[in-house]
Each structure stands twice: as structure tokens, then as C-alpha cells.
Design an enzyme around this catalytic site. Structure first.
Site, mmCIF file in Angstrom:
data_model
loop_
_atom_site.group_PDB
_atom_site.id
_atom_site.type_symbol
_atom_site.label_atom_id
_atom_site.label_comp_id
_atom_site.label_asym_id
_atom_site.label_seq_id
_atom_site.Cartn_x
_atom_site.Cartn_y
_atom_site.Cartn_z
ATOM 1 N N ASP A 435 -1.503 1.340 6.507
ATOM 2 C CA ASP A 435 -2.863 1.206 7.034
ATOM 3 C C ASP A 435 -3.663 2.432 6.581
ATOM 4 O O ASP A 435 -3.116 3.358 5.980
ATOM 5 C CB ASP A 435 -2.747 1.148 8.573
ATOM 6 C CG ASP A 435 -4.038 0.711 9.257
ATOM 7 O OD1 ASP A 435 -4.891 0.100 8.607
ATOM 8 O OD2 ASP A 435 -4.171 0.980 10.474
ATOM 9 N N GLU A 438 -7.541 3.512 2.426
ATOM 10 C CA GLU A 438 -8.676 3.330 1.487
ATOM 11 C C GLU A 438 -8.950 4.592 0.659
ATOM 12 O O GLU A 438 -9.508 4.432 -0.430
ATOM 13 C CB GLU A 438 -9.928 2.936 2.274
ATOM 14 C CG GLU A 438 -9.866 1.544 2.852
ATOM 15 C CD GLU A 438 -8.868 1.389 3.996
ATOM 16 O OE1 GLU A 438 -8.684 2.384 4.734
ATOM 17 O OE2 GLU A 438 -8.262 0.327 4.120
ATOM 18 N N ASP A 585 -9.698 -5.010 10.440
ATOM 19 C CA ASP A 585 -10.057 -4.950 11.859
ATOM 20 C C ASP A 585 -11.230 -5.866 12.183
ATOM 21 O O ASP A 585 -12.360 -5.423 12.390
ATOM 22 C CB ASP A 585 -10.358 -3.511 12.265
ATOM 23 C CG ASP A 585 -9.114 -2.636 12.148
ATOM 24 O OD1 ASP A 585 -8.001 -3.195 11.984
ATOM 25 O OD2 ASP A 585 -9.244 -1.401 12.187
#
Ligand SMILES: *[C@@H]1O[C@H](CO)[C@@H](O)[C@H](O)[C@H]1NC(C)=O
Ligand SMILES: *[C@@H]1O[C@H](CO)[C@@H](O)[C@H](O)[C@H]1NC(C)=O
Ligand SMILES: *[C@@H]1O[C@H](CO)[C@@H](O)[C@H](O)[C@H]1NC(C)=O
Ligand SMILES: *[C@@H]1O[C@H](CO)[C@@H](O)[C@H](O)[C@H]1NC(C)=O
Ligand SMILES: *[C@@H]1O[C@H](CO)[C@@H](O)[C@H](O)[C@H]1NC(C)=O
Ligand SMILES: *[C@@H]1O[C@H](CO)[C@@H](O)[C@H](O)[C@H]1NC(C)=O
Ligand SMILES: *[C@@H]1O[C@H](CO)[C@@H](O)[C@H](O)[C@H]1NC(C)=O
Ligand SMILES: *[C@@H]1O[C@H](CO)[C@@H](O)[C@H](O)[C@H]1NC(C)=O
Length: 899
Positions: A435, A438, A585
């Protein structure tokens, strides 16, 4: 060490007097319309290539950086159906996506005369078109108004004209309509943590690939292999016509044009460029439960227990960052998730044929006496800025970020996995979830990492009992600081394709429309230089993919020979070759429920990332029983099926509401019976790129009514899914193409006639599913509470004849786990209107005696008019004939009802 590396780079860049920028004329910046374009010369053609020099045609315009004088054009007819067009700087300084990350497909040197599409050059002013050979249809055309090629140090523009009202798809990751808007539409690609998956915004991944569908004139695809930040504009005006325009922050034009002509051909041809997707373990198709905010290991165990009590099959339990000590990777909270209890949890799950997955983030807590950090420092694996350690902020506080290009990083990461996830002494996870890659940074550009980490904004205050490592806030941080004057980092050597020197790596003159702000806001600063000399400015968009790939390697290190499953939030083109993705999300609302279908369609059918899905029932916010029932049902027809919620969201396990319990039981029961059907579809996609989920226009390419549909889809080749999509409604209107279908639940024949159909009273526990005529679908006769038990169930084979009375289908079986299979079974079914024949390969021996004894119990033929004698049963009201077997799956068989 750092300082000397920096000096070396400065020295080599300074020596690069041949660099185009060193020679660039420093004209004042002018308007974009003044850009002179290029002139082609020295055109050399062979049967399969074309090369030319491109020279800046007049005075530089220097709009967003400095024009590059000398470019090269390379055109390759790589295959009969794929053109490669590359426009790059003659000096080879401009950054190109490294081959080590994205291996390029080799050209097969096809003959241009035999190719399905043609490249046509206009030399002065330079432009080109691509046409379809057999129709002369223009597919790509850079000659329009305001289409002058601009190739500058920090800006590249390429525009193509399109027909009016084009049917364009792809260009992810986004949460917009599946068919892209053609007016005033902007698709920014810059991977960013994007809570609530905002519309018309760049999200977690970058896939600069689009499909252009032109009805009976065919479908083609265009992939721009460029990892720099970019805006892609789709717009039209009376004077400029309809166009699509790339505006990148750099890199080169590296275009792959795929001819189709069928949409699924484009999918396959794209797989030839970026690679075929990874095969997944069989169990990954089971149902997964996760939530951020499970307080301790008992809480986790309780959820597992509650699922059993409710009789809802749970295949895999997940744990978010709650398990960590102070949110540090590779640690467990000694009070709430003590290691010995965690080991008990995992062995209990494994004893019940269930699986366990935890999260790992790339940000490593920069703190003394923490081995993953000190190991990494001594092995020199973290990103650095020009003065030393580069810091950001993530869940544990101040963090460093691995440099996936550094030579020791993979080994260091693999070692952390080997130690912490050791089956003998650690947490024996079955797959891993990466997770925040990015990469996310809670500290916007210019903020003080130490200050932010200790500001009290994050970690958030616990809501009840004191707990140090819980609480996922949506980042909302102090006001932005002024950026420092940009650092003009000099680096790179001529000809290394690692990036031009002298660029403003923090605030490029052309600002893409990143919804998080500047390029470096809430991520790793873009002026950070990876160990291979390439700036994050250029490689940002695949940081997360490298993180996920490294995690896959680490998982392979733990369990060699077994298929790893890595779920990643951030992706780039080609990520599907190794890893899986969920759509981040989202929110617990009906619109996010609906948009999940468009997201799934793009990733599975266009980006070659089949193992995907949205957080079922929604991640943020409170769901309710009606939304969650619908979502539990829709999710059963995603490839990846996981219920996941935020810490601030009320619990939403399926057993929390009677309605959702009933919906989930029915949905999982249905999914599991169909599991081998979808597993077969995944296998096909891993073999030749045929998408396991298909938009309707893939099947009905000449029916314009299908082109915009993004609330219906084909799950596998044969099942048309048409969910209820309105809030709290039990009615749905959906499109049935002109074809024959059969209701999956009742077996009734339904003749579609190319119009909308409305169903009312669609109960919250069900979903409209139709079998397309012409299909044969193998289903397990009974479901089970785990996929392990499911594999021991017998099959039924359902025949749904097409309008021509015939049908085909297939069934793939293997051990569900090994990368190299000792033997596979791959059966073709064929119904000619009278008999079912099956033949194929019969190499899979079955993992257990029970499994080896699995047979086809019955064959059900739909849409029949008359009873047939013999062992067949005829159902007058549905027209279904049931013929009872059994027939073994170890060799060919034939079934002729009435004999
Ligand atoms: C396409 O154009 C070429 C060259 O102008 C011409 O020879 C050919 O007949 C055209 N084909 C079609 C299908 O129109
Ligand atoms: C070309 O682009 C410029 C700048 O966006 C715009 O002002 C101009 O109207 C365009 N030209 C035409 C013919 O549309
Ligand atoms: C599945 O069902 C079997 C048989 O009823 C039972 O023994 C087993 O514990 C169940 N497994 C799970 C995970 O619920
Ligand atoms: C490098 O990063 C550290 C830690 O964030 C910071 O203190 C330092 O000022 C940075 N150096 C430069 C040149 O930005
Ligand atoms: C921030 O914290 C790091 C690690 O704890 C420390 O090395 C550094 O000096 C601190 N920087 C500032 C500006 O306080
Ligand atoms: C949380 O952290 C504080 C300060 O670091 C510490 O005093 C406290 O004991 C911790 N609480 C728990 C439950 O670990
Ligand atoms: C749908 O029903 C739920 C209760 O099941 C309710 O909380 C929600 O407000 C309703 N939503 C709409 C849009 O009517
Ligand atoms: C399998 O059956 C199909 C249809 O009956 C037939 O066309 C094909 O040749 C057969 N293949 C093999 C390997 O027997």
C-alpha cells in the site's frame, strides 16, 4: 559516498557539451502557437522500417523548457498488426523508460506491404498518419490544426485528429465513465494517493493506453510508453476538429499502435507489448475480509470465527497496519498482536484451509535500533537527496524510501520478508499487500518531515482505549510552504537516456493537473535521483510497481516455485505481468459501487491486469445493509473479491446484517460454483491476453447501443452481468443485445432484441445473470466453505445453445498453486445440436484422491423443445434437458441425449 556520487554526475553533465540543451538558444518563451515544428530529412525505408532525421524547422519557441533541435524518427513494422513509432533526441540524453523495468517487445520485422496498418510520412512540415490497409481508414493523424509536434526539455506535445464523437476507452487509472468523454476531457497521469477516488483526477496508477472503437470499421489501440507526468486532453472545436493530445513533462514519444481489428485482438496485441498477466493461485478467487482498525489479534480471530458461525465462507483474513508495532514494517505490536499469538492465528487459519495476508508499506521508519532501517542504511538501499538521507512521512512517522534501482535493495527487501514472514519463526503469510506506494508522503512539498510526524495530525488520536498504531486519517496537513528555489541538479551522461541535465525537476514550466498539487506534493520529491542516475521526476509513476515487483521476488524467495499474489495500490503499464490491484480507498456510496464496474472493465480488458476489484461495501464512510448486499453480490462477479473498510467506518463484515448475510451466502455460493469457469478465463488471459472480463462492445462490436455501456459486462466469456445500480432500488433496466440468452437462475430462454429490458422485484440477495447463447459452462455441482473443499466437488456442464443451435466452452484444471505445473487438464466442450463431445489434454492428476475422483455429474441442455428419451429429464417450463452421468475428467467423453 553521496557527495562524491553527486560530484561525478555534475562532472559528466558539464562535460556533455554536445547536449542539445548546452547548445539551446535562449530565446524568450513564446506562445505555443509559435512553435515551429520539425522537418524530416534523410528518410530511409526498408521493407519493415523507416528512419528519418527531424530538425527543428525554425526559431525555437521554448514554451515549457527548451526545444530540442535534432530528433530521430524510427518506425518499425514490428508485426503484421503492430507498428512502433519512436521520436527521440538524436543525442540520446532524454529520459527513456529503462528496459530493465519495461523490456521492449522485439520487432519481428514484418513486411510493410503485408501489414494491417500503414505509416505515412509527410516530410515538411513533419507529420504522419496511420491508416488501416484494407480500408484506408485514418487511425492516427498528426497533421491537424494546432498539431505541430513540440519536443522540449520539459514538455512534449503530440496531437492526433479523431473522427467526431469517438468511442475511446482506457487511459487509467481513473474513476470516470468507461467510454471517455470527448469534449473538454483531461486525463492527468501522475500516481497519487487519492482517497475517495475523485472523479476527473489522476489516481493511483498510470496506463497511457487507449482503445479506439469504430464500430464495423474495427478497433485499434494506442500505447504511449512514457512514464513522465502528463495531461492527455480529449476535446473538439469547430476549427480544430476532434482530437486527442498528449502533453508530457518529458520523456520521448514511444508509441505502439495495435491494429485489432477486433477489440479482443487489441487486448492480445497489447499483451505482446507489455507482457501477459500473471497466473494467480486458485484460492485467491475465494472471498477475502479485511478492515483497518481490528484492535488486536483476538479481534481478528473473532471476525474469522464470526464468519464461520454465520456460515459465510471466508477464504482469507487480512490485517492492515494495526498489527505493526508503532506502524513499522516487519514488526508486531507486542501487546496487541504478539508474535506467538499471530503464529497461532496463522496456523489455525491454515489448519482450516484458510489464508492470511498482511500489509507492508514501502516507507521505512527512520529511527535508530530498528533493523530494517539500519540494515538498509548499511546496505545503501534508500533514496537520497543531494545532501544525504531523504525523508518523508508515513504511518510510522519519519520514513526513508527504498530506491528500487539500487543494487542491494532487492536482497535487503527479500531478507526482511524471509525473516519476518518466516514459516518457522515469523508470520507465515500466504500473500502480501503493498500500500502507500505511489509513494505516499504525508508531508507536502516543502514541509518539515520531523515537524509533520510529530505535529499531532498524524498519527491521529485514538478514539477509545489508548493505542499507538491505529487510525488512518485522510491526510489533511498544514498549509503548503513556499517551494525553495528549484535545484538545478546536473547529472546524467550523454547517450545514457537517463534524462536531460538542467531541468527544473520540482516545478516544470508545464504544470500537469495533479489533483494533489505540485508534482512533489504528498509524494517523494521529484528531484530525488535514483541510484542509476534517473530522477524520480521521470520514474515516479512506476515507483509502486517496482515496490510490488520486489515484493513478488521476496515472496518467491520464501516459497520458491509457488505462485505469489501481491496486491498493490499503485500500478503502471505492465504491472499485471506480476501483481494484482484493488481500486484503492473508495467510499461507501452508490456511485462508487457503480464506477467499480468501469474501473474493472478498463483494467481487465484493456490494461492486462485481470486480478482486480474494488473494496466491497466501500472503504470510507458508513455503508448500509442495502448497499452492502448489492455490493457483496456484485463483488462476487469481480475477479478479486474483498470486503475492506477504514478504521473510521463502522464494521461492515457481511454477518453484521441479516440481509447482507443472506446476500453474501448466495453470492459466494454462486461464485464458488463458477470458480473453475473464471479460473479458466484467467488462465486463457495469461496464455494469450484474451480478457477474462469483457465490455459488451467486445462481443457486439457493430451494435452502437453497446459502446457506452458500463453498468453491464461479461464475466468470463459467457455470463452477462446486469446488476441493480440505483440506490435502494429493486428494479433495473439493462440492455439485451440481439442474441439468445438464458437466465442463469431459472434456465429460461430469453430472446434479446437489441433493446432495454426492465426487471422489477430484483431481491437484494440476487443479481440478473444471463448465459449467452453459444456457451458451455462447467460449474461445480455444490459449493463449499473453502476453495480447498470446493476442488473436491463434482461438476455439472450447462449447455446454452446459440441461435445456430451449437455451443462451445472449456475447462482448465491444475493444482492451483505451482508456477510450473506437473500436469494440466484443458478440456474443450462442443455441442453440435445433438451431442456433446469433450476432448483435450488430461495431465492433471488431482491433488488428493477425492479430487482425482471428481466427475461430471450431469449435463444440462437449455432451450430444447422436446423431451428426449433415455436417461434424460425434460423440464417443460424451462426447456432444459438434464442428462445424468457420471463422466470422468480423465479422458474424452460424448453425451447424446436419448441414446
Ligand atoms: C486505399 O488507397 C490506395 C492508395 O490511394 C488505393 O490504391 C486503394 O484502392 C485504397 N483502398 C481502399 C479500400 O479504398
Ligand atoms: C490553436 O490553439 C490556440 C491556443 O490554444 C488557440 O487560441 C487557437 O484558436 C487555435 N487555433 C484554431 C484554428 O483553433
Ligand atoms: C468447513 O466445513 C467443514 C465441514 O462442515 C468444517 O469441518 C470446517 O471447519 C469448515 N471450515 C471453515 C473454514 O469454516
Ligand atoms: C535532504 O533531506 C533532508 C531530510 O529531509 C533535509 O533535511 C535536507 O535539507 C535535504 N537536503 C536538500 C538539499 O534538500
Ligand atoms: C529529522 O529527524 C532525523 C531522524 O530522526 C534527523 O536525523 C534529522 O536531523 C532531523 N531533521 C531536522 C531538520 O530536525
Ligand atoms: C503509547 O505510547 C506512549 C508514548 O510513546 C506510551 O507511553 C504508551 O505506553 C503507549 N501505549 C500503548 C498501549 O502501547
Ligand atoms: C437506503 O436505505 C438505507 C437503509 O437500508 C438508508 O440508510 C439509506 O439512507 C437509503 N439510501 C437512499 C439513497 O435512499
Ligand atoms: C476435439 O473436438 C473438436 C470438436 O468435436 C474437434 O474439432 C477437434 O478436432 C477435437 N480435438 C482433438 C484433439 O481431438
Amino acid at each position: 559516498m553521496i557527495v562524491s556520487l553527486f560530484l561525478t554526475l555534475v562532472a559528466s553533465a558539464t562535460a556533455a557539451i554536445a547536449s542539445p540543451l548546452a547548445r539551446a538558444r535562449l530565446h524568450r518563451r513564446t506562445a505555443i502557437g509559435d512553435c515551429p515544428g520539425y522537418t524530416a530529412s534523410n528518410v530511409v525505408k526498408t521493407d519493415s522500417t523507416l528512419t528519418a532525421d527531424l530538425t527543428l524547422a525554425d526559431t525555437a519557441c521554448n514554451v515549457y523548457g527548451e526545444d530540442i533541435d535534432d530528433l530521430k524518427l524510427l518506425v518499425e513494422y514490428q508485426t503484421d498488426h503492430r507498428l512502433h513509432i519512436k521520436i527521440y533526441d538524436a543525442a540520446l540524453n532524454v529520459y527513456q523508460v529503462p528496459d530493465s523495468f519495461m523490456p521492449r517487445p522485439a520487432s519481428q520485422n514484418a513486411s510493410s506491404s503485408a501489414a494491417a496498418i500503414q505509416f505515412n510520412l509527410v516530410e515538411d512540415p513533419f507529420s504522419f498518419t496511420i491508416t488501416r490497409t484494407n480500408t484506408n481508414e485514418t487511425l492516427f493523424d498528426t497533421s491537424g490544426v494546432n498539431s505541430t509536434l513540440i519536443f522540449e526539455s520539459q514538455y512534449v506535445r503530440l496531437r492526433t485528429q479523431l473522427p467526431p464523437s469517438p468511442n475511446l476507452y482506457g487511459l487509467g487509472e481513473h474513476s470516470d465513465s468507461f467510454r471517455l468523454e470527448a469534449t473538454n476531457y483531461q486525463r492527468t497521469l501522475w500516481n497519487s494517493e487519492s482517497p475517495y477516488i475523485p472523479r476527473h483526477a489522476n489516481l493511483y496508477g498510470s496506463h497511457p493506453m487507449y482503445f479506439d472503437h469504430r464500430g464495423s470499421a474495427g478497433t485499434h489501440g494506442v500505447f504511449l510508453l512514457n512514464s513522465d507526468g502528463m495531461d492527455i486532453n480529449i476535446n473538439n472545436s469547430p476549427s480544430e476538429g476532434q482530437y486527442l493530445e498528449y502533453n508530457t513533462n518529458g520523456g520521448i514519444i514511444d508509441l505502439y499502435i495495435m491494429a485489432g481489428p477486433k477489440a479482443s485482438d487489441v487486448s492480445k496485441q497489447y499483451a505482446e507489448v507489455v507482457g501477459l498477466p500473471a497466473m494467480m493461485p486458485y484460492w485467491v478467487f475465494g472471498f477475502h475480509q479485511c478492515k483497518y482498525g481490528y484492535f488486536d489479534v483476538l479481534d481478528v480471530a473473532e471476525v474469522v470465527g464470526n464468519y464461520s458461525i454465520a456460515g459465510i465462507p471466508l477464504e482469507t483474513m487480512w490485517t492492515d497496519i494495526d498489527y505493526m508495532n508503532l506502524r513499522q514494517d516487519f514488526t508486531t505490536d507486542p501487546a496487541r498482536f504478539p508474535l506467538h499469538k499471530m503464529r497461532e492465528l496463522v496456523s489455525t487459519l491454515h489448519g482450516r484451509d484458510q489464508h492470511y495476508i498482511v500489509i507492508v508499506d514501502p516507507g521505512i521508519h527512520a529511527t535508530p535500533n530498528y533493523t530494517p532501517y539500519s540494515d538498509g542504511v548499511s546496505q545503501d538501499v534508500f533514496l537520497k537527496n543531494s545532501t544525504g538521507e531523504y525523508l518523508g512521512v508515513d504511518w510510522p512517522g519519519v520514513v526513508v524510501y527504498p530506491d528500487w534501482f539500487a543494487s542491494n535493495t532487492q536482497q535487503w527487501w527479500t531478507n526482511q520478508f524471509a525473516k519476518f514472514f518466516s514459516p518457522e519463526s515469523g508470520i507465515d503469510i500466504d500473500a502480501v499487500w503493498v500500500d502507500m506506494n505511489e509513494a505516499s508522503n504525508f508531508c507536502p512539498y516543502g514541509c518539515d518531515p520531523n515537524g509533520t510526524a510529530s505535529s499531532g495530525n498524524d498519527p491521529p488520536k485514538p478514539t477509545s482505549t489508548p493505542r499507538n498504531n491505529t487510525g488512518r486519517v485522510i491526510p489533511g496537513f498544514p498549509p503548503d510552504f513556499q517551494p525553495p528555489t528549484s535545484s538545478k541538479v546536473r547529472r546524467g551522461s550523454p547517450g545514457s537516456m537517463t534524462g536531460l541535465s538542467g531541468r527544473d525537476l520540482l516545478n516544470p514550466p508545464y504544470a500537469i493537473h495533479n489533483h494533489r498539487g505540485r508534482l512533489s506534493d504528498y509524494t517523494i520529491y521529484t528531484n530525488i535521483i535514483n541510484s542509476n542516475g534517473i530522477a524520480q521526476y521521470d520514474t515516479h509513476n512506476f515507483y509502486g510497481t517496482m515496490n510490488a515487483f520486489a515484493s513478488r521476488e521476496a515472496m518467491l524467495g520464501r516459497r520458491p516455485g509457488r505462485r505469489p499474489m501481491v496486491l498493490t495500490r499503485s500500478t503502471f503499464a505492465g504491472a499485471g505481468t506480476k501483481v494484482a490491484h484493488w481500486f484503492g480507498d473508495n467510499d461507501s456510496n452508490w456511485d462508487d459501487y457503480r464506477i467499480s464496474i468501469a474501473q474493472m472493465l478498463a483494467f481487465t480488458s484493456m490494461f492486462q491486469m485481470p486480478m482486480v476489484g474494488s473494496d466491497v461495501c466501500g472503504f470510507n464512510g458508513a455503508t448500509d445493509d442495502k448497499l452492502c448486499s448489492r455490493w457483496a453480490t456484485l463483488g462476487a462477479f469481480y475477479p478479486f473479491y474483498r470486503n475492506h473498510a477504514d478504521i473510521s467506518a463502522p464494521p461492515q463484515e457481511f454477518y453484521r446484517w441479516p440481509l447482507v448475510t443472506a446476500a453474501a451466502k448466495h453470492a459466494i455460493d454462486t461464485r464458488y460454483k463458477l470458480l473453475d469457469y473464471i479460473y479458466t478465463a484467467l488462465y486463457r488471459q495469461t496464455q494469450d491476453g484474451t480478457p477474462l472480463i469483457k465490455p459488451l462492445f467486445f462481443k457486439y462490436p457493430t451494435d452502437p447501443n453497446t459502446f457506452g455501456i458500463d453498468l453491464q459486462y461479461f464475466y468470463g466469456d459467457s455470463l452477462l452481468i446486469s446488476p441493480v445500480t440505483d440506490a435502494n432500488s429493486t428494479a433495473v433496466s439493462f440492455y439485451l443485445p440481439d442474441d439468445i440468452f438464458y437466465d442463469y437462475w431459472t434456465f429460461e430462454e430469453v430472446r434479446g432484441n437489441g433493446s432495454m429490458v426492465t426487471l422489477t422485484n430484483v431481491d437484494y440477495t440476487t443479481i440478473p445473470v444471463y448465459m449467452k447463447g453459444g456457451s458451455i459452462i462447467p460449474i461445480r455441482a455444490n459449493s463449499a466453505n473453502t476453495t480447498t473443499a470446493l476442488r473436491q466437488q463434482n461438476f455439472n456442464v450447462i449447455i446454452a445453445p446459440g441461435l445456430d443451435g451449437v455451443a462451445t466452452g472449456s475447462l482448465y484444471l491444475d493444482d492451483g498453486d505451482s508456477i510450473v505445473q506437473p500436469g494440466i487438464t484443458d478440456i474443450n466442450f462442443h455441442w453440435n445440436g445433438k451431442s456433446l463431445t469433450s476432448n483435450g489434454t488430461y495431465g492433471y492428476q488431482g491433488g488428493s484422491k477425492r479430487e482425482a475422483g471428481v466427475v461430471v455429474e450431469s449435463v444440462i441442455i437449455l432451450g430444447q423443445e422436446n423431451s428426449i428419451n433415455g436417461t434424460a429429464r425434460f423440464n417443460k417450463s424451462t426447456g432444459a434437458i438434464t442428462v445424468t452421468g457420471p463422466w470422468g475428467l480423465t479422458g474424452p467423453f460424448e453425451v447424446t441425449p436419448g441414446q
